[in-house]
Design a protein around this motif. Structure first.
Motif, PDB file in Angstrom:
ATOM      1  N   GLY C  62       0.807  -1.214   0.000  1.00 28.94           N
ATOM      2  CA  GLY C  62       0.000   0.000   0.000  1.00 28.94           C
ATOM      3  C   GLY C  62       0.835   1.257   0.000  1.00 28.94           C
ATOM      4  O   GLY C  62       0.374   2.316   0.399  1.00 28.94           O
ATOM      5  N   MET C  87       0.242 -10.195  -2.791  1.00 31.84           N
ATOM      6  CA  MET C  87       0.191  -8.881  -2.183  1.00 31.84           C
ATOM      7  C   MET C  87       1.227  -7.960  -2.799  1.00 31.84           C
ATOM      8  O   MET C  87       1.086  -6.741  -2.746  1.00 31.84           O
ATOM      9  N   TYR C 198      -1.268  -8.237   6.895  1.00 32.95           N
ATOM     10  CA  TYR C 198      -1.702  -7.152   6.026  1.00 32.95           C
ATOM     11  C   TYR C 198      -3.205  -7.147   5.829  1.00 32.95           C
ATOM     12  O   TYR C 198      -3.721  -6.479   4.949  1.00 32.95           O
ATOM     13  N   CYS C 199      -3.944  -7.936   6.625  1.00 32.72           N
ATOM     14  CA  CYS C 199      -5.385  -8.026   6.412  1.00 32.72           C
ATOM     15  C   CYS C 199      -6.021  -6.630   6.469  1.00 32.72           C
ATOM     16  O   CYS C 199      -5.613  -5.786   7.250  1.00 32.72           O
ATOM     17  N   GLU C 200      -7.014  -6.427   5.631  1.00 32.07           N
ATOM     18  CA  GLU C 200      -7.753  -5.170   5.657  1.00 32.07           C
ATOM     19  C   GLU C 200      -8.375  -4.970   7.028  1.00 32.07           C
ATOM     20  O   GLU C 200      -8.424  -3.886   7.565  1.00 32.07           O
ATOM     21  N   GLN C 201      -8.913  -6.073   7.523  1.00 34.13           N
ATOM     22  CA  GLN C 201      -9.517  -6.002   8.840  1.00 34.13           C
ATOM     23  C   GLN C 201      -9.072  -7.254   9.585  1.00 34.13           C
ATOM     24  O   GLN C 201      -9.410  -8.370   9.202  1.00 34.13           O
TER      25      GLN C 201
ATOM     26  N   PHE E 583     -15.283  -5.394   1.424  1.00 36.91           N
ATOM     27  CA  PHE E 583     -14.619  -4.428   2.291  1.00 36.91           C
ATOM     28  C   PHE E 583     -13.449  -5.041   3.040  1.00 36.91           C
ATOM     29  O   PHE E 583     -12.497  -4.360   3.369  1.00 36.91           O
ATOM     30  N   THR E 584     -13.557  -6.319   3.334  1.00 35.56           N
ATOM     31  CA  THR E 584     -12.478  -6.925   4.121  1.00 35.56           C
ATOM     32  C   THR E 584     -11.549  -7.802   3.286  1.00 35.56           C
ATOM     33  O   THR E 584     -10.491  -8.186   3.765  1.00 35.56           O
ATOM     34  N   CYS E 585     -11.931  -8.121   2.062  1.00 27.94           N
ATOM     35  CA  CYS E 585     -11.054  -8.970   1.250  1.00 27.94           C
ATOM     36  C   CYS E 585      -9.759  -8.224   0.938  1.00 27.94           C
ATOM     37  O   CYS E 585      -9.780  -7.076   0.511  1.00 27.94           O
ATOM     38  N   THR E 586      -8.658  -8.868   1.193  1.00 25.14           N
ATOM     39  CA  THR E 586      -7.352  -8.256   1.002  1.00 25.14           C
ATOM     40  C   THR E 586      -6.813  -8.526  -0.395  1.00 25.14           C
ATOM     41  O   THR E 586      -5.880  -7.888  -0.853  1.00 25.14           O
ATOM     42  N   GLY E 587      -7.350  -9.558  -1.018  1.00 23.85           N
ATOM     43  CA  GLY E 587      -6.861  -9.910  -2.351  1.00 23.85           C
ATOM     44  C   GLY E 587      -5.648 -10.813  -2.326  1.00 23.85           C
ATOM     45  O   GLY E 587      -4.825 -10.786  -3.219  1.00 23.85           O
ATOM     46  N   CYS E 588      -5.530 -11.647  -1.301  1.00 25.35           N
ATOM     47  CA  CYS E 588      -4.379 -12.556  -1.251  1.00 25.35           C
ATOM     48  C   CYS E 588      -4.618 -13.796  -2.106  1.00 25.35           C
ATOM     49  O   CYS E 588      -3.702 -14.507  -2.459  1.00 25.35           O
ATOM     50  N   ARG E 616      -8.047  -1.825  -5.677  1.00 23.95           N
ATOM     51  CA  ARG E 616      -7.519  -3.115  -5.258  1.00 23.95           C
ATOM     52  C   ARG E 616      -8.131  -4.222  -6.088  1.00 23.95           C
ATOM     53  O   ARG E 616      -9.249  -4.093  -6.588  1.00 23.95           O
ATOM     54  N   SER E 638      -8.691 -13.367   6.890  1.00 24.69           N
ATOM     55  CA  SER E 638      -9.498 -12.268   7.424  1.00 24.69           C
ATOM     56  C   SER E 638     -10.984 -12.597   7.388  1.00 24.69           C
ATOM     57  O   SER E 638     -11.814 -11.726   7.573  1.00 24.69           O
TER      58      SER E 638
END
Lengths: 297, 150, 295, 192, 674
Positions: C62, C87, C198-201, E583-588, E616, E638
């Protein structure tokens, strides 16, 4: 090219000419040989058919003695090759037996020393080109039936340098020497060497068929790479001829002898006179009558 | 097997003293849940300690489910799916196997007896095996005693 | 050092990158601070030494700028994991490789009563992870600066001491960890500094359902840390940042390493960050995986 | 040949014994016959290798250990190489010979075959390398064929093919040690 | 606010005999959100179902818990019940107190206690249930059939006859496949070409079938009902519109020494060729690798001679994308390569030939016009040995399976030899004769009883030449004899292997295959024509070795599956599939790695982070592909991906409900054992 050399018992007695011609050829081709220190008999077939563990312990101990040099072990005899390779395979694949052997020998052997037959070394390390480059006296179209016998390529998981049913390494060498490698069907049929002494009737039939097919293909001699094959086919030619009803008179020569001839080896090196069946005809084909003196009397 | 059954049947609650473990079972819909149904249809008895949660696949079972079950008062957890190669979704049980192999190691390392997490393969045809699994798991957890961790 | 400065300058001058992430000296030598250099003339600040302890890769996700980054051999494994997890594509940063012969351990320095570093960084003061290091020079570097470190024999086994420690029975271990984790103040430094978190939440913030109760009471810390061990399983590269950042000295690496050790044993020698082609163990399976524990 | 097989005949320990010793499993054999088809010595055998495999499958011990087939096997490995079920048939033959020996059975048609192996090994034991004149001589003496190959010997001497004395001396203590230890191990197994 | 009704079923005495149903109903009525609870003899009966409906009306229930038998038994029933009363069917949850409780326990107190717990768990889940709608996926009513052999042709014809358009892709220049090479077929000895060519013509002329010959599937995207197939039309170098098939080009082509694939190498073809006279389409292709013009730039004879100017050297491969809703894979098989069996000398001994070569020798349209002669000298073979199981049932060559057709075609060969080469003797070496089909055993008997074939039970060990004959070293295990025959010709009954490139195609289709390269059916017994990828079906030997009748049957079965799929405009699927929280998916994309169905797509989203707009790439579930296993959910760190119908929250509630209440402590303290 450095190798540990495991001659095997025959090389010091019945196959003295194999030994001398091989050492000569090795010199020409730049192979350096170090004899395995204090080597002893691999046990051959009798050991492993009597006690499989003994049949493994003997070759494994030899390999242990070869280990300090770190070199590939070169062998000439097909039976030794088979036993040493089998010992390697067991060391690699059968941990239980490996342990039992370590107990007997007091040292663990993990199959780390590659075992190579000299045909393998000739074709794959030295190379056909090199074999050809050193030829002084081409074999002059000598028609050679290459006979590999049973143990050189079998079983394919153990002996892995050539095709199991139609091996060609020796043929490649013969062609490189200026001979004609014959296509014939009995390249790998058993000659019955293990019954050479005990059942000459069986040997007569097996050797007879081999010689019949060689003759049929137009062979002037049979090339071998195993002391047992040589002595059996050579020694039992009378019985073979009797069985087939034909007088064969087929010279049985080691491939290294043919190489030594082509490389201009002296009579002692080539050792053509050692065979029971007279090999003079071969010499005549290569040198004409000038060559007679090359046959050791 | 026979022993387990008799234990289940003879040990009426009234006769029993001591600890009765609470066990939660996550059963895959296609094999184990159906196998448990078969145990029922075949009337093969087993202890009442395990209560089943139906999930589509053992691969669906998040490691956190197991942890939370223990956190929330279960004494043991059983995850049961199809036999290797039989997964309705081809490979879910293989992922589950790895996941719970690791989770058991985490338990060991952090001082929870990994035997509190049990895993089994039980097919839709194995009603008897299901009964045996329940008896076996119940017995194991009973031996471990109540879980008072986390 | 000179080469590092020159290369960084070149990169910025030629506009190959927007920022060079490295280390600059601090008032407390040998320790350094992270440096974000955006102008060629600032490159003089860059240093690298045995006090360059930070794992800078934490800054990459990011970032929004094209960076060049100084990465030690051990930390590069983390970049591999991040690449595997989509990532951080390999082409999104330039990797400046260095030779590192070991980093100082702040805690050992403190506990040893040193106020400054002895001339030669001795094994006693070196971070544990450096004692078994087998990757002194950054692999896969785009630019390598300075001299490569000649191979140094590892001083300890990678998993030294673990088998002995975990030989304790479950009860002892449980008491050990509950006690240790009772110190935890849930500052989340371990999570925040971890290059792989690195989780968003973070799941610890989710409350429907509430996987992880947030209060520090009721052994909830133990639960939180168990979840972290789970998150790190098959991923942790043992950069040691969590333990370094922890204000209450929780030996987190002991747990993470224990699981890494088990994974290496179970899954055919898998080590996180070794090979980008090899799937992480929990995203993969093998039909012949051990089934010993299955009834 | 046995013409009647009953339940108790099939459940003998013989099959297990051979499987244990050879490391091969008879269940794998589907009796395709390829081993017999390619065996170079089959003409001299009373039963082809395929039959021997079948006898072993059914635990027909007497038929197997009284057969010449294992003794006549030349260990050429044609059968092993070509077996479609990847059974090491040559290894089975080795095992059968050893078992026959355990039972004190000698090859019916030709006891000399066993004799050769024995003499070979005693040569090996005492000299480390095979002393071939000794081998030929001793074999002929013991097998009662005094003059067999007599004609060949002079020719071979003349051509220096047969060494007159055992090969160069060396540390052969190791060889005897191996023999002794192997025997000990075998005894150990026997007691178990 | 959820309003839950609980309905406890007696199931006669099945449940009520062991579980105190009244007590269950009473106990659960105390649970939060439960506004109504009752019990009844047979909940699934009409009065029982009406009771539920009435209660829904009366108590304005938002969710229903039926405490009865296994959901595998009556879930569908009760879902329908609540739906009829206007409640979303997925708001019904069952508690299994029969199979999992009353039938396996006999202590009433304990069973009742467990039943209460089970119902409590069900209620907890029911509170968190969400209405769901069945997924409707639009269906493109066109089918793709890959492979133009008999299976592919049959499937294409059946689908086309059902009124659906079919794209038939064949990689060789003509359709027809292996069957077109056969002489006569077992067990009826009808001529293969006579029954096949009419079907080929039908396929070519069918208004619903579009054939791409000399073409291959390049890529398949999409999912059931909505595939996009990218097809590579290889350059024919001949304009199909202009060519009239006169044959001048192949007659005049100077390069005529290329072994003909169709004739199994028994004769040669030109560099520009049609594989066989009845080929469809009857347009030649230029084999560029062997064409003098393409190799050296000189020649051009065909272009000069072509009366219609159809030769087009500068054609290049073209790509066509076709939208289809279903795929039938019918890529067939290949013959086991006998070269690798050194002991049989195939390729070195000219009179050792393959089974397919014998077909061509025997075929009236073959190189010898049906005269059976041996290849080495063209003489009539007097003694002919046939060897079965060459490359079948052979672990040594990695083929432990039975190829299923060789026993029968060898019997056929023996009969054909007897018919066409009078006085010739057939020897058949076999291990077991497998004649399990209709009329097969009788056919075999005919070979031995009427046609004089001598069967010998033993696998041949070696073949070699001796004075112009082939020596067969065999055995007859029945007599125990070793057999040495001097034959004029030896025919190897090659087994079946997967077609070359089978694995590559499988990867394009994302279907699975076994260790031999045969495609895996979804279930070995009950779903033998489906694959694990919805919308892709199997026909013929690509799945496993089979003979013509079986291949045709499977092709028709696959066709009927396709037609059933296309019977509606939409495909309706259960809604319990995964969904991503954007909203919570990080895209890993850990989920993508573990998904068995390739059902995770990428999606670009723009979000605001710290006031900055950030784009993203996150995961999105493909509605058509997801099968609802939930493996993705369990690996998501997550927890951003969740499975509808088995959501984390729903399970979590069940866990809590199970243990949350009065956890029983033992009477004696056992200590804090871990």
């Amino acid at each position: 090219m450095k190798y540990s050399y495991y001659p095997g018992c025959s090389m010091h007695s019945t196959a003295a000419e194999f030994e001398s011609s091989f050492r000569f050829v090795a010199g020409v081709l730049g192979m350096e040989l170090t004899e395995v220190e204090d080597w002893f008999c691999c046990g051959a077939t009798p050991a492993h058919i009597t006690d499989p563990l003994l049949g493994l312990a003997l070759p494994t101990q030899n390999l242990l003695q070869a280990r300090p040099t770190g070199l590939d072990v070169a062998t000439t005899c097909a039976a030794c090759y088979n036993r040493l390779k089998t010992a390697n395979r067991v060391a690699l694949e059968k941990p239980k037996k490996r342990e039992a052997l370590a107990q007997i020998l007091g040292e663990e052997y993990k199959g780390e020393i590659p075992v190579r037959h000299i045909l393998d070394i000739f074709v794959n390390d030295v190379g056909v080109d090199n074999i050809q480059r050193n030829v002084l006296f081409p074999l002059n179209g000598l028609r050679v039936a290459s006979y590999y016998g049973c143990l050189l390529t079998r079983p394919p998981e153990v002996a892995d340098f050539d095709d199991v049913e139609n091996p060609v390494t020796m043929d490649k060498i013969v062609e490189a020497l200026g001979g004609v490698a014959l296509e014939w069907p009995f390249k790998t049929e058993c000659c019955g060497a293990s019954f050479s002494l005990s059942r000459s009737d069986i040997v007569g039939r097996l050797a007879g068929e081999i010689m019949r097919y060689a003759k049929q293909a137009g062979a002037e001699c049979i090339a071998v790479a195993c002391p047992l094959c040589q002595s059996n086919l050579d020694l039992r030619q009378k019985e073979a001829s009797e069985y087939e009803g034909v007088e064969f008179n087929m010279p049985i020569l080691y491939i290294t002898q043919l190489m030594a001839v082509a490389y201009g080896g002296g009579g002692k090196d080539v050792g053509l006179g050692k065979a029971i069946v007279n090999a003079e005809s071969v010499v005549h084909r290569v040198f004409g009558h000038r060559g007679s003196e090359r046959v050791e009397r | 097997m026979a022993d387990a059954e008799t234990t289940a049947k003879t040990k009426k609650k009234a006769d029993r003293t001591g600890f009765e473990p609470h066990i939660i079972g996550f059963l895959c819909n296609w094999c184990t849940y159906a196998g448990a149904d078969l145990a029922g249809t075949s009337r093969i008895g087993y202890p009442t300690n395990i209560k089943a949660v139906r999930v589509p696949c053992s691969g669906r079972v998040d490691a956190m489910y197991v942890i939370n079950a223990l956190k929330n008062g279960a004494d043991g957890v059983l995850v049961s799916g199809c036999h290797p190669g039989d997964c309705h979704y081809n490979q879910g049980n293989y992922y589950a196997r790895r996941r719970f192999m690791i989770l058991r190691e985490i338990f060991s390392a952090m001082g929870i007896n990994p035997e509190r997490l049990q895993m089994s393969w039980c097919s839709a045809a194995e009603g008897a095996k299901w009964a045996q699994i329940v008896a076996q798991v119940t017995e194991k957890i009973r031996e471990l005693g109540p879980f008072e961790g986390i | 050092m000179e080469q590092l400065i020159q290369e960084a300058k070149k990169l910025l001058e030629e506009n190959k990158v927007d920022v060079v992430i490295g280390y600059r000296s601090s008032p407390l030598p040998p320790f350094t601070r992270p440096a974000f250099i955006r102008r060629p003339e600032d490159c003089e600040q860059l240093v690298f030494n045995c006090g360059s302890v930070y794992n800078l890769t934490r800054y990459l996700i990011g970032l929004g700028e094209k960076p060049a980054i100084v990465v030690k051999g051990c930390e590069q494994r983390g970049l591999v994991v991040l690449e595997q997890e989509n990532m951080l594509p390999r082409d999104s940063y330039l990797l400046i490789g260095v030779g590192c012969s070991g980093q100082v351990d702040e805690r050992k320095l403190r506990e040893g009563g040193f106020d400054r570093l002895p001339e030669q960084l001795s094994d006693e003061l070196m971070a544990d992870k450096c004692l078994y290091c087998d990757q002194h020079n950054t692999p896969d570097a785009d630019i390598f600066v300075g001299d490569e470190v000649e191979s140094v024999e590892p001083r300890t086994e990678r998993y030294a001491g673990l088998d002995e420690f975990f030989a304790q029975d479950y009860e002892e271990l449980y008491h050990h960890w509950t006690e240790v984790f009772s110190r935890c103040i849930r500052c989340y430094a371990c999570r925040n500094i971890c290059p792989l978190c690195y989780c968003e939440q973070c799941i610890s913030y989710v409350n429907m359902p509430q996987w992880l109760p947030r209060s520090v009471a009721d052994n909830n810390n133990y639960l939180f840390h168990m979840r972290r061990v789970l998150c790190m399983a098959g991923r942790c590269i043992d950069c040691g940042e969590c333990e370094r950042a922890c204000p209450v000295d929780i030996p987190l690496r002991t747990l993470y390493k224990r699981i890494a050790q088990k994974i290496e044993g179970f899954f055919y020698g898998y080590r996180a960050g070794n090979n980008r082609e090899q799937l992480p163990p929990l995203q993969d399976f093998n039909k012949d995986d051990s089934a010993d524990f299955i009834l | 040949m046995k013409w009647e097989i009953k339940t108790e005949d099939i459940h003998t320990s013989f099959r297990d014994e051979v499987e244990e010793l050879s490391g091969e499993s008879f269940g794998a054999c589907y009796q395709c016959g390829k081993c017999s088809a390619g065996c170079p010595i089959a003409f001299a055998m009373d039963h082809g290798p395929t039959k021997i495999m079948r006898f072993c499958q059914l635990g027909m011990e007497d038929e197997v250990i009284n057969s010449d087939t294992p003794w006549l096997c030349a260990s050429c490995q044609a059968c092993t190489t070509r077996c479609p079920r990847e059974i090491d048939i040559a290894e089975v033959m080795d095992a059968l010979r050893i078992i026959a020996k355990r039972r004190g059975i000698k090859p019916r048609t030709d006891p000399d075959i066993a004799l050769f192996a024995e003499i070979f090994l005693s040569n090996l034991r005492w000299f480390g390398r095979i002393y071939e004149l000794g081998l030929v001589g001793e074999f002929n003496l013991l097998s009662g064929r005094f003059f067999k190959d007599f004609g060949k010997a002079p020719a071979m001497f003349l051509k220096r093919k047969l060494a007159l004395l055992p090969s160069n001396p060396f540390k052969w203590g190791k060889v005897r040690e191996i023999f002794k230890k192997c025997e000990k191990m075998k005894e150990g197994e026997g007691r178990e | 606010m959820a309003r839950i009704g609980v309905f406890v079923c007696w199931c006669g005495s099945n449940i009520a005999g062991t579980v105190d149903v009244k007590k269950v109903a009473e106990e659960v009525s105390k649970l939060p959100y439960v506004v109504y609870s009752t019990d009844y003899k047979y909940m699934c009966s009409d009065p029982g179902q009406n009771m539920i409906k009435e209660a829904i009306k009366e108590h304005r229930l938002t969710g229903v818990v039926v405490s009865a038998c296994s959901p595998r038994m009556h879930e569908v029933t009760f879902r329908r019940t609540v739906q009829e009363e206007g409640v979303n069917p997925y708001m019904m949850e069952m508690a299994n107190i029969r199979e999992h409780c009353s039938w396996v326990h006999d202590d009433m107190e304990e069973a009742t206690e467990k039943a209460i717990e089970l119902v409590r768990m069900a209620v907890a889940k029911a509170v968190e249930l969400e209405p769901m709608e069945k997924i409707e996926v639009p269906v493109t009513k066109r089918a793709l059939v890959i492979g133009g052999g008999i299976a592919g042709i049959q499937a294409a014809l059946d689908i086309a006859d059902g009124g659906v358009e079919v794209i038939l892709v064949e990689k060789s220049p003509s359709i027809g496949g292996k069957m077109s090479q056969l002489d006569e077929t077992f067990p009826t000895l009808d001529c293969s070409q006579c029954i096949l060519t009419p079907k080929m013509v039908d396929a070519a002329q069918h208004p619903n079938i579009k054939i791409y010959s000399y073409a291959e599937l390049e890529e398949l995207d999409g999912f059931i009902g909505n595939f996009q197939a990218r097809i590579r039309q290889k350059a024919r170098s001949v304009d199909m519109e202009l060519c009239n098939g006169c044959g001048d080009c192949w007659n005049k082509c100077p390069q005529k020494k290329i072994p003909s694939e169709f004739e199994a190498g028994m004769s040669d073809r030109a560099a520009i060729y049609v594989p066989f006279p009845q080929a469809i389409p009857n347009t030649p292709v230029i084999d560029r690798e062997n064409c003098i013009y393409f190799q050296s730039g000189k020649c051009g004879v065909c272009a000069k001679i072509c009366p219609t100017g159809a030769i087009s050297y500068d054609q290049s491969d073209e790509f066509i994308t076709e939208e289809v809703g279903a795929v039938v894979v019918a890529t067939g098989y290949d013959l086991f390569n006998t070269d690798v069996i050194g002991e049989y000398g195939y390729g070195e001994i000219p009179d050792v030939i393959s089974g397919l070569q014998f077909e061509r020798l025997s075929s009236a349209s073959g190189p010898t016009e049906g005269k059976i002669v041996r290849p080495s000298d063209g003489k009539k073979p007097e003694e002919v040995a046939f060897i079965c199981c060459v490359g079948s049932r052979d672990d040594k060559y990695g083929r432990p399976y039975c190829s299923r057709i060789c026993c029968m075609y060898t019997a056929k060969h023996a009969i054909l030899l007897h018919h066409k080469s009078h006085g010739s003797q057939a020897y058949v070496f076999y291990i077991d004769v497998r004649a399990g089909g209709k009329g097969y055993e009788e056919f075999l008997r005919r070979a031995t009883e009427e046609e004089g074939a001598i069967y010998m039970r033993g696998r041949v060990s070696r073949l070699y030449r001796d004075n112009g004959k082939v020596v067969v070293k065999g055995a007859d295990t029945l007599s125990g004899a070793q057999i040495e025959l001097h034959c004029d010709m030896v025919v190897l009954a090659n087994g079946i292997t997967a077609s070359p490139g089978a694995e590559e195609l499988a990867r394009k289709l994302s279907i699975s295959y076994d260790e031999y390269g045969f495609y895996s059916e979804a279930h070995p017994k009950l779903r033998p024509v489906e694959t694990n990828t919805a919308g892709i079906y199997l026909a013929g030997c690509c799945q496993a070795p089979k003979d013509i009748p079986d291949s045709v049957s499977q092709a028709s079965a696959a066709a009927s599956k396709v037609l059933a799929l296309f019977s509606g405009d939409f495909l309706t699927r259960e809604p319990n599939i995964a969904e991503v929280n954007p909203f919570t998916c990080t895209g890993c994309f850990t989920c993508r790695e573990v998904c068995p169905y390739d059902a995770i797509d990428e999606e670009e989203v723009t979000v605001h982070i710290d006031g900055k707009k950030v784009t993203r790439t996150i995961a999105r579930v493909n509605l058509g592909k997801c099968q609802g296993c939930g493996i993705c959910c369990a690996v998501c760190r997550s927890n951003a991906i969740n499975l509808k119908g088995t959501k984390d929250l729903q399970i979590f509630r069940q866990i809590k409900a199970f243990t949350g209440s009065e956890k029983e402590k033992s009477d004696e303290p056992v200590g804090s054992k871990k």
